[in-house]
Design a protein around this motif. Sequence first.
Motif, PDB file in Angstrom:
ATOM      1  N   GLY A  26       0.474  -1.456  -0.048  1.00 22.56           N
ATOM      2  CA  GLY A  26       0.031   0.029  -0.310  1.00 22.56           C
ATOM      3  C   GLY A  26       1.019   0.980   0.128  1.00 22.56           C
ATOM      4  O   GLY A  26       1.530   1.310  -1.122  1.00 22.56           O
ATOM      5  N   ASP A  27       0.251   2.205   0.909  1.00 18.26           N
ATOM      6  CA  ASP A  27       1.093   2.889   1.218  1.00 18.26           C
ATOM      7  C   ASP A  27       2.709   2.900   1.616  1.00 18.26           C
ATOM      8  O   ASP A  27       3.734   4.262   1.859  1.00 18.26           O
ATOM      9  CB  ASP A  27       0.447   4.595   1.805  1.00 18.26           C
ATOM     10  CG  ASP A  27       0.081   3.822   3.120  1.00 18.26           C
ATOM     11  OD1 ASP A  27       0.872   2.600   3.564  1.00 18.26           O
ATOM     12  OD2 ASP A  27      -0.479   4.571   3.893  1.00 18.26           O
ATOM     13  N   CYS A  28       2.923   2.316   1.857  1.00 18.93           N
ATOM     14  CA  CYS A  28       4.801   1.482   2.512  1.00 18.93           C
ATOM     15  C   CYS A  28       4.464   2.325   3.355  1.00 18.93           C
ATOM     16  O   CYS A  28       5.992   2.744   4.488  1.00 18.93           O
ATOM     17  CB  CYS A  28       5.749   2.004   1.626  1.00 18.93           C
ATOM     18  SG  CYS A  28       5.923   1.502  -0.169  1.00 18.93           S
ATOM     19  N   ASP A  43       2.684  -4.594  -4.410  1.00 17.25           N
ATOM     20  CA  ASP A  43       1.383  -4.080  -4.365  1.00 17.25           C
ATOM     21  C   ASP A  43       0.679  -4.150  -5.798  1.00 17.25           C
ATOM     22  O   ASP A  43       1.473  -4.308  -6.406  1.00 17.25           O
ATOM     23  CB  ASP A  43       0.958  -3.190  -3.915  1.00 17.25           C
ATOM     24  CG  ASP A  43      -0.546  -3.245  -3.279  1.00 17.25           C
ATOM     25  OD1 ASP A  43      -0.120  -3.034  -1.511  1.00 17.25           O
ATOM     26  OD2 ASP A  43      -1.479  -3.127  -3.357  1.00 17.25           O
ATOM     27  N   ALA A  45      -1.842  -2.353  -6.859  1.00 16.59           N
ATOM     28  CA  ALA A  45      -2.270  -1.037  -7.106  1.00 16.59           C
ATOM     29  C   ALA A  45      -3.363  -1.192  -8.380  1.00 16.59           C
ATOM     30  O   ALA A  45      -2.872   0.085  -8.895  1.00 16.59           O
ATOM     31  CB  ALA A  45      -0.682  -0.206  -7.750  1.00 16.59           C
ATOM     32  N   LYS A  49      -5.707   4.987  -4.474  1.00 15.54           N
ATOM     33  CA  LYS A  49      -5.427   5.462  -3.608  1.00 15.54           C
ATOM     34  C   LYS A  49      -3.610   5.984  -3.936  1.00 15.54           C
ATOM     35  O   LYS A  49      -3.103   5.161  -4.695  1.00 15.54           O
ATOM     36  CB  LYS A  49      -5.391   4.374  -2.588  1.00 15.54           C
ATOM     37  CG  LYS A  49      -4.638   3.439  -2.342  1.00 15.54           C
ATOM     38  CD  LYS A  49      -4.492   2.923  -1.309  1.00 15.54           C
ATOM     39  CE  LYS A  49      -3.994   1.547  -1.442  1.00 15.54           C
ATOM     40  NZ  LYS A  49      -3.913   0.466   0.325  1.00 15.54           N
ATOM     41  N   GLN A  50      -3.326   7.060  -2.565  1.00 13.99           N
ATOM     42  CA  GLN A  50      -1.866   7.234  -2.738  1.00 13.99           C
ATOM     43  C   GLN A  50      -1.307   5.910  -2.028  1.00 13.99           C
ATOM     44  O   GLN A  50      -1.459   5.039  -1.288  1.00 13.99           O
ATOM     45  CB  GLN A  50      -1.245   8.187  -1.724  1.00 13.99           C
ATOM     46  CG  GLN A  50      -0.021   8.925  -1.441  1.00 13.99           C
ATOM     47  CD  GLN A  50      -0.255   9.152  -3.218  1.00 13.99           C
ATOM     48  OE1 GLN A  50      -1.029  10.003  -3.927  1.00 13.99           O
ATOM     49  NE2 GLN A  50       1.131   8.852  -4.020  1.00 13.99           N
ATOM     50  N   TYR A  51      -0.564   5.157  -2.998  1.00 20.24           N
ATOM     51  CA  TYR A  51       0.422   4.270  -2.801  1.00 20.24           C
ATOM     52  C   TYR A  51       1.802   4.711  -2.612  1.00 20.24           C
ATOM     53  O   TYR A  51       2.226   6.042  -3.110  1.00 20.24           O
ATOM     54  CB  TYR A  51       0.747   3.003  -4.230  1.00 20.24           C
ATOM     55  CG  TYR A  51      -0.880   2.255  -4.290  1.00 20.24           C
ATOM     56  CD1 TYR A  51      -0.713   1.091  -3.242  1.00 20.24           C
ATOM     57  CD2 TYR A  51      -1.808   2.797  -5.117  1.00 20.24           C
ATOM     58  CE1 TYR A  51      -1.875   0.733  -3.545  1.00 20.24           C
ATOM     59  CE2 TYR A  51      -2.449   2.044  -5.010  1.00 20.24           C
ATOM     60  CZ  TYR A  51      -2.479   0.849  -4.597  1.00 20.24           C
ATOM     61  OH  TYR A  51      -3.614  -0.053  -4.649  1.00 20.24           O
ATOM     62  N   LEU A  54       7.211   1.461  -4.485  1.00 21.63           N
ATOM     63  CA  LEU A  54       6.477   0.090  -4.701  1.00 21.63           C
ATOM     64  C   LEU A  54       7.380  -0.386  -5.742  1.00 21.63           C
ATOM     65  O   LEU A  54       8.199   0.239  -6.361  1.00 21.63           O
ATOM     66  CB  LEU A  54       5.203  -0.301  -5.139  1.00 21.63           C
ATOM     67  CG  LEU A  54       3.936   0.241  -4.512  1.00 21.63           C
ATOM     68  CD1 LEU A  54       2.753  -0.014  -5.706  1.00 21.63           C
ATOM     69  CD2 LEU A  54       3.938  -0.771  -3.299  1.00 21.63           C
ATOM     70  N   ILE A  57       4.990  -3.813  -8.859  1.00 19.37           N
ATOM     71  CA  ILE A  57       3.702  -4.176  -8.872  1.00 19.37           C
ATOM     72  C   ILE A  57       3.188  -5.653  -9.220  1.00 19.37           C
ATOM     73  O   ILE A  57       3.691  -6.149 -10.411  1.00 19.37           O
ATOM     74  CB  ILE A  57       3.353  -3.340  -9.785  1.00 19.37           C
ATOM     75  CG1 ILE A  57       3.417  -2.142  -9.030  1.00 19.37           C
ATOM     76  CG2 ILE A  57       1.471  -2.979  -9.951  1.00 19.37           C
ATOM     77  CD1 ILE A  57       3.002  -0.936 -10.211  1.00 19.37           C
ATOM     78  N   GLU A 114     -12.345  -0.183   0.434  1.00 17.38           N
ATOM     79  CA  GLU A 114     -11.096  -0.328  -0.717  1.00 17.38           C
ATOM     80  C   GLU A 114     -12.118  -1.182  -1.520  1.00 17.38           C
ATOM     81  O   GLU A 114     -11.740  -1.935  -2.451  1.00 17.38           O
ATOM     82  CB  GLU A 114      -9.827  -0.931  -0.050  1.00 17.38           C
ATOM     83  CG  GLU A 114      -8.882  -0.346   0.115  1.00 17.38           C
ATOM     84  CD  GLU A 114      -7.585  -0.912   0.497  1.00 17.38           C
ATOM     85  OE1 GLU A 114      -6.839  -1.869  -0.521  1.00 17.38           O
ATOM     86  OE2 GLU A 114      -6.923   0.281   0.768  1.00 17.38           O
TER      87      GLU A 114
END
Length: 226
Positions: A26-28, A43, A45, A49-51, A54, A57, A114
Amino acid sequence: MYLERFLQHAAQQLPSGSRVLDAGAGDCRYAHLFRHTNYIAVDFAKVAKQYGQLDVIADLVKLPFPEGSFDAIICTQVLEHLPQPQVALAEMYRLLRSGGTLWLTAPLYYEEHEIPFDFYRYTRFGLSHLLSEAGFHITSLNELEGYWGTLAYQWRSAARQLPWIFPPPYGSLPIRFLSLPFLITMKLLLAIASALATQLDIQYYDTSRWHCKNYKVVACKPVEST
């Protein structure tokens, strides 16, 4: 708070240079805990949303790494989003080295999120079954939050979901006007109750009821016998 503590503990168990896969990163947001490791974020992706940053993918049911690539895998608040969780767990098992560890959390109580990638909720027995079927040895399976923390979440959600419009959308027009003070009072009471329950959970952390918002699991890939 509890999730970060869980992952802090995971990070502390790992020697410098360990290979760690964040499966469904996700957003790490917890990447900073694993700065001393070789941290790989993956992810699919596909959610709007904001990731975070990464590295790969890919779908968790088929990841582009050789068998035994990682010393540890973290997979937090992800399992409910996988339509084939048993396949993904088998893939994580494949990617762990012999003796490697999986650190996993998954919800028992949580609102839909989500969307449309939200498929399941898990009891401790369901998690135990899925992990055992994948080949893992479960080291620990416990509540992430306590009883009061779960109530705090439910009460906060109830307060947020009650309508805040004039007049409320219930019944005939006179009833709608009459219900407004009740709804406002309920929203305030639930919000206050949620705040109090949060403090009770932090202070007492009552886990005697197996009534939690999320479960946390530590499981390992058994060491191969020689």
